[in-house]
Design an enzyme around this catalytic site. Structure first.
Site, PDB file in Angstrom:
ATOM      1  CE  LYS A  57       5.019   2.319   1.593  1.00  0.00           C
ATOM      2  NZ  LYS A  57       4.461   1.528   0.481  1.00  0.00           N
TER       3      LYS A  57
HETATM    4  C1  LIG Z   1       3.616   2.186  -0.363  1.00  0.00           C
HETATM    5  C2  LIG Z   1       3.712   1.897  -1.780  1.00  0.00           C
HETATM    6  C3  LIG Z   1       3.215   2.793  -2.741  1.00  0.00           C
HETATM    7  C4  LIG Z   1       2.482   4.057  -2.352  1.00  0.00           C
HETATM    8  O1  LIG Z   1       3.319   5.007  -1.732  1.00  0.00           O
HETATM    9  P1  LIG Z   1       2.659   6.191  -0.904  1.00  0.00           P
HETATM   10  O2  LIG Z   1       3.810   6.944  -0.331  1.00  0.00           O
HETATM   11  O3  LIG Z   1       1.825   5.547   0.160  1.00  0.00           O
HETATM   12  O4  LIG Z   1       1.848   6.988  -1.844  1.00  0.00           O
HETATM   13  C5  LIG Z   1       3.382   2.499  -4.067  1.00  0.00           C
HETATM   14  N1  LIG Z   1       3.994   1.365  -4.459  1.00  0.00           N
HETATM   15  C6  LIG Z   1       4.479   0.478  -3.579  1.00  0.00           C
HETATM   16  C7  LIG Z   1       5.125  -0.766  -4.086  1.00  0.00           C
HETATM   17  C8  LIG Z   1       4.369   0.718  -2.212  1.00  0.00           C
HETATM   18  O5  LIG Z   1       4.866  -0.166  -1.349  1.00  0.00           O
END
Ligand SMILES: *Cc1c(COP(=O)(O)O)cnc(C)c1O
Length: 428
Positions: A105
């Site tokens: 993220k």
């Molecule tokens: C947010 C997140 C996901 C999922 O991603 P999306 O874009 O919401 O599908 C998967 N793995 C981790 C570690 C995350 O922080």
């Protein structure tokens, strides 16, 4: 580039308006009116990551951010390694967790913070950024916006449903960052945020922006690493990419990259027991669920908000969606087994989200097909989940250890919109 609302009522918006509004006034999600096809030469170039990011992102912000400024934004946002690890001839892992908060993220949050800062410096604006988090978004956003002038960040997270390390990352920064501990699940947090956006009284007193993946500015930068992975993997003809998915923002970034011309054979939406999407592909029916708690808590989403965008990309044609995306649900037991088997076979420690992605690929790919799994988090971030599985200590990066030593500072709020609203209006 103009952006339309998936509800088709609101007027088209500029990139800047889509960035600051988050959600369109009609409650829809913004999508670019057109997804430009990239010049094929780009895919065969030898660019650095910030150069590549500039080329891919520029069509989406054209006329609003110059290429030179965009390059500076990308250079400062994407200043960490993005290695592609080869486990064997058929399995590669793209590690997206080398940013400051150890989850993928950071890509989106750092890009978004810098673009907002760019527009705010020009216009001397003030904003409150609201963000609902299932664990990782909150810390990435808090970190990205920490000490940015004119911005206050309010994080909503589900009480008791994030890992200890995640909670410390969310609640220990202080300064312009406030953490609200909501007595509910992630979908409740997301709903509170969505409702606040549509509340005129709040918006009038305290203009809000969203840093959730409802914000289109989070998705665009996520298209870049798909291209990067394909280039690093020596531009394979037929490759599948498995994406550990919760709110489907990451996957939507990949779908946009494919639409821009990236030759990916198929995406695999690997989900945990929150299996609304594979069920939809099977039955054609989209039935939102209550979010279920799993080992891969950042994917505990019962009603993924980016589903609207996926439908919009494919005109709601489920046949075309199925041609582009397969989806598999992996439960906690199999996730644990996968962590152990990958560790034994390759001496590689995958966090629970990545393990869901690896197993998803294994289930869909035949023996002679190749695949890349996006690794979305550092295993150290999920040490409390992994240690009982591998019955061993997990190395925790020094930076995370430091956050663990600081005191948690959160405000507990019931899952009640009126309470949340009066907090927003009075706290200002
Ligand atoms: C947010 C997140 C996901 C999922 O991603 P999306 O874009 O919401 O599908 C998967 N793995 C981790 C570690 C995350 O922080």
């Amino acid at each position: 580039m103009k952006y339309f609302s998936t509800n088709l009522i609101s007027e088209n918006a500029s990139f800047k308006d889509a960035l600051f509004n988050g959600l369109a006034p009609d409650g829809g999600l913004y999508m670019p009116v057109e997804i430009p096809e990239l010049n094929k030469n780009l895919f065969y170039s030898n660019m650095s990551y910030p150069e590549l990011a500039t080329e891919i992102i520029h069509p989406f912000v054209e006329n609003e951010i110059s290429k030179k400024t965009l390059f500076n934004i990308c250079e400062s946002a994407f200043n960490f390694p993005i290695p592609l690890i080869q486990l064997d001839d058929h399995l590669q892992i793209l590690e997206l967790f080398h940013g400051p908060t150890f989850a993928f993220k950071d890509f989106a949050a750092r890009f978004m913070a810098r673009t907002m800062q760019f527009f705010m410096e020009k216009e001397k604006m003030e904003r409150t950024v609201l963000v609902a988090t299932s664990g990782d978004t909150g810390s990435a956003v808090a970190n990205g916006f920490y000490n940015v002038d004119g911005i206050k960040v309010i994080i909503l997270y589900p009480s008791g449903r994030v890992s200890k390390i995640q909670e410390h990352q969310l609640t220990t920064l202080g300064g312009n960052i406030t953490a609200l501990e909501i007595q509910g699940n992630f979908d409740d947090c997301q709903k509170l945020v969505k409702t606040a956006f549509l509340d005129n009284e709040i918006q009038h007193q305290r203009p809000l922006s969203s840093a959730n993946s409802i914000n289109i500015a989070r998705l665009i930068p996520q298209s870049v690493y798909y291209t990067w992975a394909w280039m690093k993997a020596n531009r394979p003809k037929n490759i599948m990419i498995s994406v550990p998915s919760g709110n489907f923002g990451n996957l939507t970034g990949g779908l946009i990259a494919k639409r821009m011309g990236l030759p990916i054979a198929k995406f695999i939406a690997s989900v945990n027991s929150n299996d609304i999407f594979p069920k939809y592909l099977q039955s054609g029916e989209y039935l939102p669920q209550e979010g279920k708690q799993t080992l891969s808590n950042a994917m505990d989403v019962g009603n993924p908000s980016n589903f609207e965008r996926i439908k919009s990309l494919f005109n709601s044609e489920i046949k075309t969606i199925s041609k582009n995306i397969s989806s598999v649900s992996i439960n906690d037991e199999i996730t644990s087994e996968t962590i152990i088997s990958i560790f034994n076979k390759y001496n590689y420690l995958a966090d629970p989200h990545t393990a869901v992605g690896i197993k998803g690929l294994e289930k869909i790919c035949s023996k002679n097909e190749k695949g890349i799994v996006l690794s979305t988090a550092h295993p150290g971030k999920f040490a409390d989940a992994i240690e009982p599985i591998i019955k061993n200590k997990v190395d925790i990066p020094a930076k995370l250890k430091k956050a663990m030593k600081k005191e948690k500072n959160s405000i507990i709020i019931p899952n009640d919109f009126e309470v949340f609203k009066s907090f927003l209006i009075s706290e200002k």
